[in-house]
Scaffold this active site. Structure first.
Site, PDB file in Angstrom:
ATOM      1  N   TYR A  70       7.269 -11.370  -6.609  1.00 58.46           N
ATOM      2  CA  TYR A  70       7.792 -10.082  -6.179  1.00 58.46           C
ATOM      3  C   TYR A  70       9.134  -9.880  -6.856  1.00 58.46           C
ATOM      4  CZ  TYR A  70       9.371  -6.373  -2.933  1.00 58.46           C
ATOM      5  OH  TYR A  70       9.832  -5.210  -2.382  1.00 58.46           O
ATOM      6  N   ILE A  90       1.794  -1.666  -3.321  1.00 60.02           N
ATOM      7  CA  ILE A  90       2.081  -2.180  -1.982  1.00 60.02           C
ATOM      8  C   ILE A  90       3.120  -1.221  -1.410  1.00 60.02           C
ATOM      9  CG2 ILE A  90       3.080  -4.058  -0.624  1.00 60.02           C
ATOM     10  CD1 ILE A  90       1.847  -6.027  -2.668  1.00 60.02           C
TER      11      ILE A  90
END
Length: 292
Positions: free
Chosen positions: A138, A209
């Site tokens: 991430y 996301i």
């Protein structure tokens, strides 16, 4: 090990609902999980940034993961967020958190410490060696203080077996293009940015996301699936209706903004834990006006 099939489309970084006394509201969490799945989201990310994990104890995090599996009941994949800037502690969590039912682990690069690119590489290599599930990198430099450079992402993708993909939220299109060009074809790349995921999918990302998806799961799922079918004009027309909501949602911080939208929709109490505070009255009123 490819995450393309399981995580393509719309993932939602789910909020953690709290009661007025700041305890976890499991009834609301059940309601939210069902709301998301009933409105076609493709997977749930538990304990992402939007879930306020820095304010949750270890026991609370484990309880949330187990409860989420129970309510999801295999209807959609679950990704679990496990991050930190103490590599040994993250390793310990990867070895002890309940990950049997997870599809992947989302792990933000170490924040605050600002390691070198070699440090970031070694951190993820150490996590991948022990993780029972593929690691989703991430990259969110505006939160961590350090970018994961494209070269480091490519190196991890090619050299470290258990690195399955990346959630990219650097806002840097030159970087996205390099990763999409040079990473192995089974390396999963998804957006972490509600405001620019359409052009990101247009250059090759496999979805998003989303934070917005907590409040607008049906709309987000529809826009993303249109993008994945190369129907970008239709997707943009739908997305244009949500631009103002997106701006309001991130006007102070996340998840204070999205929790106001959700509380106005009757999904949860408008409560966040310190150091976050609820949205100012002025911005709360703007959201009420928008929803009218």
């Amino acid at each position: 090990m490819s995450l393309h099939n399981s995580l393509k489309g719309t993932g939602v970084a789910i909020v953690t609902p709290f009661k007025k006394d700041f305890s976890i509201d499991y009834n609301a969490l059940e309601k939210i999980i069902n709301f998301l799945i009933d409105n076609n989201i493709n997977y749930i990310v538990s304990l992402g940034t939007t879930g306020e994990p820095p304010t949750l104890s270890r026991e609370e995090q484990i309880a949330i993961i187990n409860f989420t599996y129970k309510i999801v009941a295999d209807r959609v994949p679950v990704v679990v967020g496990i991050s930190g800037n103490n590599t040994n502690e993250v390793i310990h969590n990867l070895q002890t958190y309940p990950l049997e039912k997870a599809t992947a682990v989302l792990s933000a690069s170490p924040y605050y410490s600002k390691p070198s690119q070699e440090g970031i590489y070694q951190h993820y290599k150490a996590l991948a060696a022990v993780s029972p599930k593929p690691i989703l990198l991430y990259n969110v430099p505006h939160r961590t203080g350090k970018n994961i450079d494209a070269a480091t992402v490519i190196r991890l993708a090619k050299e470290v077996k258990n690195i399955g993909g990346i959630k990219e939220a650097s806002g840097n299109f030159a970087q996205f293009a390099k990763i999409l060009r040079d990473a192995p074809s089974d390396f999963f790349v998804t957006s972490g940015e509600d405001d620019i995921f359409i052009p990101q999918i247009a250059i090759g990302m496999q979805g998003v996301i989303s934070v917005m998806g907590n409040a607008y799961p049906k709309e987000m799922s529809k826009i993303v699936s249109l993008c994945l079918e190369n129907k970008f004009a239709e997707a943009t027309a739908l997305n244009n209706q949500l631009i103002d909501a997106c701006e309001l949602m991130f006007c102070e911080n996340n998840p204070a903004g999205v929790k106001v939208f959700m509380s106005e929709k009757g999904l949860l109490e408008n409560v966040v834990r310190l150091p976050l505070v609820s949205l100012s009255e002025t911005n709360h009123q703007k959201i009420k006006d928008y929803l009218k």
